[in-house]
Scaffold this motif. Structure first.
Motif, PDB file in Angstrom:
ATOM      1  N   UNK A 296       0.802  -1.812  -0.079  1.00  0.00           N
ATOM      2  CA  UNK A 296      -0.106  -0.512   0.163  1.00  0.00           C
ATOM      3  C   UNK A 296       0.978   1.296   0.357  1.00  0.00           C
ATOM      4  N   UNK A 297       0.182   2.203  -0.840  1.00  0.00           N
ATOM      5  CA  UNK A 297       1.080   3.399  -1.003  1.00  0.00           C
ATOM      6  C   UNK A 297       0.764   4.450  -0.493  1.00  0.00           C
ATOM      7  N   UNK A 298       0.354   5.116   0.109  1.00  0.00           N
ATOM      8  CA  UNK A 298      -0.701   6.622   0.784  1.00  0.00           C
ATOM      9  C   UNK A 298       0.158   7.654   0.132  1.00  0.00           C
ATOM     10  N   UNK A 299      -0.714   8.676  -0.556  1.00  0.00           N
ATOM     11  CA  UNK A 299      -0.132  10.214  -0.768  1.00  0.00           C
ATOM     12  C   UNK A 299      -1.298  10.988  -0.085  1.00  0.00           C
ATOM     13  N   UNK A 309       2.336   8.268   8.645  1.00  0.00           N
ATOM     14  CA  UNK A 309       2.816   7.180   8.557  1.00  0.00           C
ATOM     15  C   UNK A 309       3.394   5.746   9.823  1.00  0.00           C
ATOM     16  N   UNK A 310       3.714   7.498  11.012  1.00  0.00           N
ATOM     17  CA  UNK A 310       4.014   6.965  12.470  1.00  0.00           C
ATOM     18  C   UNK A 310       2.697   5.906  12.960  1.00  0.00           C
ATOM     19  N   UNK A 311       1.355   5.708  12.366  1.00  0.00           N
ATOM     20  CA  UNK A 311       0.365   5.485  13.242  1.00  0.00           C
ATOM     21  C   UNK A 311      -0.053   3.983  11.774  1.00  0.00           C
ATOM     22  N   UNK A 312       0.390   4.136  11.116  1.00  0.00           N
ATOM     23  CA  UNK A 312       0.363   2.903   9.128  1.00  0.00           C
ATOM     24  C   UNK A 312       2.005   3.131   9.135  1.00  0.00           C
ATOM     25  N   UNK A 313       2.645   2.522  10.268  1.00  0.00           N
ATOM     26  CA  UNK A 313       4.305   2.331   9.404  1.00  0.00           C
ATOM     27  C   UNK A 313       3.961   0.720   7.846  1.00  0.00           C
ATOM     28  N   UNK A 314       3.412  -0.171   8.191  1.00  0.00           N
ATOM     29  CA  UNK A 314       3.459  -1.067   6.984  1.00  0.00           C
ATOM     30  C   UNK A 314       2.624  -0.140   5.372  1.00  0.00           C
ATOM     31  N   UNK A 315       2.247   0.778   5.671  1.00  0.00           N
ATOM     32  CA  UNK A 315       2.160   1.601   4.016  1.00  0.00           C
ATOM     33  C   UNK A 315       3.461   2.153   3.597  1.00  0.00           C
ATOM     34  N   UNK A 316       3.531   2.793   2.603  1.00  0.00           N
ATOM     35  CA  UNK A 316       5.218   4.007   2.320  1.00  0.00           C
ATOM     36  C   UNK A 316       3.745   4.757   2.221  1.00  0.00           C
TER      37      UNK A 316
END
Length: 538
Positions: A296-299, A309-316
């Motif tokens: 998963x990549x989030x923009x 990003x600190x809350x969902x480190x699994x995503x980029x």
């Protein structure tokens, strides 16, 4: 036509009656179906009541019994409940003498002799009906009321004393859960204005079209698969409407091959968020990560990207330049397009905000991205669906996920419209897959409507749609060659997890994201191989 293995046709009452006549060739077949229906209804009630509280040992059950098969189903369900709760009390209100019952209904009644109390409803007013209900329950009311008065053969008008009985029960507020066998009494191809007001309708064997008229005309629908569509006669059925079964989740309920890596399971891009609404994006990303997608990549807006990003480190996380309004700047679209070759699907909209900049961004996504694109929330714009009309056939589908208010806007209609033809026409004309959210979520590609009946009022809170869009987009990223099935799979998973949440913690005092914790249990406990027990009620 070829019936999907994970969905069963929705039929009119007339067509259902004709089809059942081909299957029920003797009393033995009818009795076997009634026993399955009674057992299924009792299981449903025991699960669904838990959204209120645990079932009490001294449960008080009221059954309204007509003379036909629905009455027999209700009686058999009462027998099953008594088997699980021997201290329960069952009171029956019969609208016909035992001698006038149809043979199988009479057989079901005989099986309850000595374990239930029978009453005749011979009052002339609603007030007298309330007095009778108070007398029967000794002033304590009922935990469950089961409606087995009328079946799909009903034709208006509703005659006395049934009209008085139904009105009296509808107005009696000391009932926790009201359940209808197959259809609420008074509903049908031709409906009465007065109907039994069900919290749940348990569709036995065949889901009938009246259950899906309006937003929740018959309460929440539970489809009980009794194996009717295993018959060769099913091949001759035709139509555009289907009800989903949990077998759609079967591909997710298998061991993954030992040799695969994360790229095998797709890469989802999510574009959303704004400086003042980052939570919606966060919830979609959380759900997408749980969907089973490989990457998963989030923009996200650059002002909040680090915190998210600190809350969902699994995503980029890719920081996106913002406008003066704190929304994503459409001029920064090269950030996405330079990476698009790595993606297998894109989600646009959660927390995006509603201004001219985000409108331009959504249009650009619809125009330039050749992959399947899901537009949700603030990504749902009229111009987006107009662009979808002109997309090349080689491009992935555009998926839109409106509730009825949003659907009215993008479909350019002036009032809520649940007519199947309206949804079919919209999806066909604009070349989109539409997930129309509601009490019964409708998923349509212009040729077929799939009804997802799972979920419930626990989803009536902010963020539920963001979780749904993340799950759906994650499913599409894993299987972007069959977007319709992927959308339906995500919706089913979301709904079943919501039911587990409500049964564990109730409908009211929960957080939206608690739903995510119930996703694993859905897959780990659901029997999707059974042809007769996969009720979609996990």
């Amino acid at each position: 036509m070829n019936i999907p293995s994970f969905a069963h046709p929705v039929l009119s009452c007339a067509d259902a009656k004709q089809y059942e006549s081909k299957l029920m060739t003797d009393d033995a077949a009818e009795w076997a179906a009634m026993q399955k229906a009674g057992a299924g209804i009792s299981r449903c009630i025991m699960r669904d009541y838990q959204e209120l509280r645990p079932l009490p040992d001294h449960m008080r059950i009221l059954a309204l019994v007509g003379k036909g098969h629905n009455g027999g189903d209700a009686l058999l369900a009462c027998g099953e409940l008594l088997a699980h709760f021997p201290r329960a009390r069952v009171d029956l209100i019969l609208t016909a003498s035992p001698d006038d019952l149809k043979p199988l209904c009479a057989r079901a009644l005989k099986g309850l002799e000595g374990r239930v109390k029978r009453h005749r409803f011979e009052v002339e007013s609603v007030e007298q009906g309330h007095d009778l209900l108070d007398s029967i329950s000794e002033g304590r009311g009922f935990h469950i009321c089961l409606d087995g008065l009328l079946g799909m053969d009903f034709r208006p008008p509703l005659r006395s004393p049934l009209d008085v009985l139904i009105q009296a029960v509808n107005d009696y507020d000391a009932i926790d859960l009201r359940a209808a066998v197959d259809l609420p009494s008074g509903a049908g191809d031709e409906a009465s204005e007065l109907k039994f007001e069900a919290d749940f309708s348990y569709a036995t064997g065949i889901a009938k079209k009246p259950l899906f008229e309006g937003i929740a005309n018959c309460g929440r629908v539970r489809y009980l698969d009794l194996g009717f569509y295993n018959h060769p006669e099913a091949e001759a059925l035709d139509g555009a409407e289907y009800v989903l079964t949990p077998r759609i989740l079967k591909p997710l309920n298998k061991l993954r091959p030992a040799s695969v890596d994360k790229r095998k399971f797709g890469h989802l891009f999510i574009v959303g968020g704004s400086a003042y609404m980052p939570g919606a994006l966060l919830m979609s990303v959380q759900a997408a990560v749980r969907s089973g997608v490989g990457l998963v990549t989030a923009f996200a807006p650059e002002s909040v990207a680090a915190a998210l990003s600190a809350q969902v480190p699994e995503a980029m996380w890719v920081p996106w330049p913002e406008t003066s309004n704190g929304t994503l700047n459409p001029r920064a679209i090269p950030l996405l397009m330079d990476r698009i070759s790595m993606a297998s699907a894109v989600l646009v909209g959660p927390g995006l905000g509603h201004d001219r900049n985000t409108e331009l961004l959504a249009q650009d996504m619809a125009t330039k991205v050749e992959l399947p694109v899901v537009f949700d929330a603030d990504g749902l714009r009229s111009r987006v669906v107009e662009i979808a009309q002109k997309r090349k056939s080689s491009y992935g589908k555009i998926v839109v996920t409106p509730h009825m208010g949003e659907f009215m806007r993008i479909a350019k209609i002036t009032e809520p419209d649940y007519d199947p033809e309206t949804l079919l026409s919209f999806s066909r004309i604009y070349n989109v897959i539409t997930l129309l959210k509601g009490a019964n979520t409708r998923i349509c590609d212009g040729e077929t409507i799939l009804y997802n009946t799972t979920g419930g009022p626990v989803l009536s809170r902010g963020g539920s749609g963001d979780l749904l869009s993340g799950l759906i987009a994650g499913m599409i990223a894993q299987n972007n060659s069959d977007e319709m099935t992927a959308v339906a799979r995500g919706a089913m998973l979301h709904g079943l997890a919501a039911q587990r949440l409500a049964r564990a913690r109730g409908q009211i005092m929960v957080n939206t994201t608690q739903l995510l914790d119930y996703l694993p249990d859905v897959l780990r406990s659901l029997d999707v191989n059974s042809r007769t027990r996969g009720l979609g009620l996990s």
